[in-house]
Design a protein around this motif. Structure first.
Motif, PDB file in Angstrom:
ATOM      1  N   VAL A 107      22.540 110.692  17.457  1.00  0.00           N
ATOM      2  CA  VAL A 107      22.880 111.566  18.589  1.00  0.00           C
ATOM      3  C   VAL A 107      21.635 111.993  19.367  1.00  0.00           C
ATOM      4  CG1 VAL A 107      24.971 112.431  17.473  1.00  0.00           C
ATOM      5  CG2 VAL A 107      22.833 113.706  17.229  1.00  0.00           C
ATOM      6  N   GLN A 108      20.449 111.856  18.752  1.00  0.00           N
ATOM      7  CA  GLN A 108      19.211 112.172  19.446  1.00  0.00           C
ATOM      8  C   GLN A 108      18.592 110.951  20.125  1.00  0.00           C
ATOM      9  OE1 GLN A 108      16.688 115.254  17.127  1.00  0.00           O
ATOM     10  NE2 GLN A 108      17.977 114.296  15.565  1.00  0.00           N
ATOM     11  N   GLY A 109      19.264 109.808  19.990  1.00  0.00           N
ATOM     12  CA  GLY A 109      18.791 108.616  20.671  1.00  0.00           C
ATOM     13  C   GLY A 109      18.149 107.572  19.791  1.00  0.00           C
ATOM     14  N   GLY A 110      18.076 107.819  18.469  1.00  0.00           N
ATOM     15  CA  GLY A 110      17.526 106.818  17.567  1.00  0.00           C
ATOM     16  C   GLY A 110      18.465 105.637  17.420  1.00  0.00           C
ATOM     17  N   ARG A 111      17.897 104.459  17.160  1.00  0.00           N
ATOM     18  CA  ARG A 111      18.716 103.256  17.080  1.00  0.00           C
ATOM     19  C   ARG A 111      18.446 102.402  15.847  1.00  0.00           C
ATOM     20  NH1 ARG A 111      18.016 100.430  22.842  1.00  0.00           N
ATOM     21  NH2 ARG A 111      15.812 100.864  22.408  1.00  0.00           N
ATOM     22  N   ARG A 112      17.451 102.778  15.049  1.00  0.00           N
ATOM     23  CA  ARG A 112      17.067 101.951  13.903  1.00  0.00           C
ATOM     24  C   ARG A 112      16.735 102.844  12.705  1.00  0.00           C
ATOM     25  NH1 ARG A 112      14.851 100.784  18.536  1.00  0.00           N
ATOM     26  NH2 ARG A 112      15.262  98.736  19.478  1.00  0.00           N
ATOM     27  N   ALA A 130      25.085 101.800   4.498  1.00  0.00           N
ATOM     28  CA  ALA A 130      24.469 101.009   5.565  1.00  0.00           C
ATOM     29  C   ALA A 130      25.524 100.250   6.356  1.00  0.00           C
ATOM     30  CB  ALA A 130      23.443 100.043   4.973  1.00  0.00           C
ATOM     31  N   GLY A 131      26.477  99.655   5.666  1.00  0.00           N
ATOM     32  CA  GLY A 131      27.510  98.912   6.358  1.00  0.00           C
ATOM     33  C   GLY A 131      28.384  99.797   7.228  1.00  0.00           C
ATOM     34  N   ALA A 132      28.745 100.977   6.702  1.00  0.00           N
ATOM     35  CA  ALA A 132      29.614 101.876   7.458  1.00  0.00           C
ATOM     36  C   ALA A 132      28.885 102.528   8.623  1.00  0.00           C
ATOM     37  CB  ALA A 132      30.170 102.956   6.520  1.00  0.00           C
ATOM     38  N   ALA A 133      27.659 102.977   8.406  1.00  0.00           N
ATOM     39  CA  ALA A 133      26.926 103.706   9.448  1.00  0.00           C
ATOM     40  C   ALA A 133      26.584 102.815  10.629  1.00  0.00           C
ATOM     41  CB  ALA A 133      25.646 104.308   8.868  1.00  0.00           C
ATOM     42  N   SER A 134      26.359 101.552  10.363  1.00  0.00           N
ATOM     43  CA  SER A 134      26.012 100.651  11.464  1.00  0.00           C
ATOM     44  C   SER A 134      27.153 100.537  12.462  1.00  0.00           C
ATOM     45  CB  SER A 134      25.651  99.268  10.925  1.00  0.00           C
ATOM     46  OG  SER A 134      26.763  98.676  10.268  1.00  0.00           O
ATOM     47  N   THR A 135      28.377 100.680  11.976  1.00  0.00           N
ATOM     48  CA  THR A 135      29.543 100.643  12.859  1.00  0.00           C
ATOM     49  C   THR A 135      29.852 102.020  13.426  1.00  0.00           C
ATOM     50  OG1 THR A 135      30.504  98.796  11.627  1.00  0.00           O
ATOM     51  CG2 THR A 135      32.004 100.119  12.978  1.00  0.00           C
ATOM     52  N   ARG A 136      29.773 103.016  12.579  1.00  0.00           N
ATOM     53  CA  ARG A 136      30.197 104.359  12.979  1.00  0.00           C
ATOM     54  C   ARG A 136      29.274 104.980  14.011  1.00  0.00           C
ATOM     55  NH1 ARG A 136      30.434 106.522   8.082  1.00  0.00           N
ATOM     56  NH2 ARG A 136      32.594 105.874   7.820  1.00  0.00           N
ATOM     57  N   HIS A 137      27.962 104.736  13.874  1.00  0.00           N
ATOM     58  CA  HIS A 137      26.992 105.430  14.724  1.00  0.00           C
ATOM     59  C   HIS A 137      26.242 104.511  15.686  1.00  0.00           C
ATOM     60  CE1 HIS A 137      27.796 108.927  12.312  1.00  0.00           C
ATOM     61  NE2 HIS A 137      27.401 108.307  11.215  1.00  0.00           N
ATOM     62  N   GLY A 138      26.558 103.242  15.673  1.00  0.00           N
ATOM     63  CA  GLY A 138      25.870 102.338  16.581  1.00  0.00           C
ATOM     64  C   GLY A 138      24.413 102.127  16.240  1.00  0.00           C
ATOM     65  N   LEU A 139      24.079 102.344  14.986  1.00  0.00           N
ATOM     66  CA  LEU A 139      22.698 102.150  14.521  1.00  0.00           C
ATOM     67  C   LEU A 139      22.548 100.768  13.885  1.00  0.00           C
ATOM     68  CD1 LEU A 139      22.010 105.485  12.601  1.00  0.00           C
ATOM     69  CD2 LEU A 139      20.812 104.757  14.652  1.00  0.00           C
ATOM     70  N   ALA A 140      21.342 100.231  13.941  1.00  0.00           N
ATOM     71  CA  ALA A 140      20.979  99.129  13.069  1.00  0.00           C
ATOM     72  C   ALA A 140      20.395  99.761  11.801  1.00  0.00           C
ATOM     73  CB  ALA A 140      19.953  98.228  13.739  1.00  0.00           C
ATOM     74  N   VAL A 141      21.043  99.509  10.661  1.00  0.00           N
ATOM     75  CA  VAL A 141      20.657 100.160   9.409  1.00  0.00           C
ATOM     76  C   VAL A 141      20.239  99.104   8.389  1.00  0.00           C
ATOM     77  CG1 VAL A 141      21.357 101.706   7.544  1.00  0.00           C
ATOM     78  CG2 VAL A 141      22.311 102.014   9.848  1.00  0.00           C
ATOM     79  N   ALA A 142      19.053  99.287   7.810  1.00  0.00           N
ATOM     80  CA  ALA A 142      18.569  98.419   6.745  1.00  0.00           C
ATOM     81  C   ALA A 142      18.389  99.243   5.483  1.00  0.00           C
ATOM     82  CB  ALA A 142      17.244  97.770   7.145  1.00  0.00           C
ATOM     83  N   HIS A 143      18.590  98.612   4.337  1.00  0.00           N
ATOM     84  CA  HIS A 143      18.428  99.293   3.047  1.00  0.00           C
ATOM     85  C   HIS A 143      17.717  98.358   2.086  1.00  0.00           C
ATOM     86  CE1 HIS A 143      20.487  99.215  -1.069  1.00  0.00           C
ATOM     87  NE2 HIS A 143      19.521 100.105  -1.169  1.00  0.00           N
ATOM     88  N   THR A 144      16.722  98.896   1.383  1.00  0.00           N
ATOM     89  CA  THR A 144      16.099  98.157   0.301  1.00  0.00           C
ATOM     90  C   THR A 144      15.779  99.106  -0.838  1.00  0.00           C
ATOM     91  OG1 THR A 144      14.396  96.529  -0.273  1.00  0.00           O
ATOM     92  CG2 THR A 144      13.696  98.408   1.078  1.00  0.00           C
TER      93      THR A 144
END
Length: 241
Positions: A107-112, A130-144
């Motif tokens: 909501v503050q403009g972050g995308r990654r 990661a899978g859900a948030a990428s759809t819900r918030h329009g973010l590119a989400v990576a997890h390791t």
């Protein structure tokens, strides 16, 4: 050429300047018992330390700024509650916490967003998040999980065993207690199957393998190998996210 910005030390204008194009790094650990010899904050200490070191290495050569968020010190640790020393979130609570952080970033403009996990009990939750948030918030989400950057045959991470104890000797050695010598524990196992039971944890006194074999020098080698590997991943993520 990117820069490292520590979110908690930056003012709102500094965050605003970089957030839209930055990789937001979120280390997550746990606060839970780590046998009689390691502090409860081991997973949180290690996740934060390797993530920060990797960010320091990656930032100068990265095509994006790296925005390092404060570490999340709690995880899904109910299986350690019988031993005391544990502050645990339910898996669904942890999922909500991560989702709230993702929402705040978006909501503050972050995308990654990149989640760097340091606790085995968080793995499944981080993957689902990661899978859900990428759809819900329009973010590119990576997890390791930080140990994944090591060669598979190099270590068996375990819990409060030789690996984590060596890392803690390198990172916060003053918090490591004396370790008693014991035989290699052999809990019940079935090939390619994960088994979870209170009896299994009791049978090994809440920690795995042989922490008495840990050394600071081995911990420093593993720490730098992990940090270097994560830095390489951050650089690659800066290009693809």
């Amino acid at each position: 050429m990117g820069a490292l910005v520590r979110w908690a030390e930056a003012d709102r204008a500094a965050v605003r300047r970089v957030l839209a194009e930055a990789l937001v790094l979120v280390p997550i650990g746990a606060t839970e018992q780590h046998g009689p010899h390691l502090p409860a904050g081991t997973d949180a200490f290690l996740a934060a330390a390797v993530c920060e070191r990797a960010a320091e290495l990656a930032a100068p050569g990265s095509g994006r700024d790296l925005l390092l968020a404060p570490p999340v010190p709690y995880g899904a640790s109910d299986h350690h509650l019988p031993f005391n020393g544990t502050l645990s979130l339910l898996p669904q609570t942890l999922l909500h916490v991560l989702d709230d952080l993702a929402r705040s970033i978006a909501v503050q403009g972050g995308r990654r967003m990149v989640v760097v996990n340091g606790h085995g009990g968080n793995v499944g939750v981080c993957h689902a998040f990661a899978g859900a948030a990428s759809t819900r918030h329009g973010l590119a989400v990576a997890h390791t999980d930080y140990w994944r950057v090591l060669e598979p045959d190099d270590i068996v991470p375990g819990h409060a065993g030789e690996f984590e104890t060596s890392l803690m000797l390198a990172v916060r050695g003053e918090l490591v207690q004396e370790r008693a010598t014991r035989e290699q524990p052999a809990p019940a196992s079935v090939s390619d199957v994960d088994i979870h039971s209170a009896q299994m944890w009791r049978s090994i006194d809440g920690y795995t393998d042989q922490p008495e074999l840990a050394t600071e020098s081995r911990g420093r080698r593993w720490f730098e190998e992990i940090a270097t590997g994560l830095a390489d991943r951050f650089g690659a993520l800066a290009e693809v996210l």
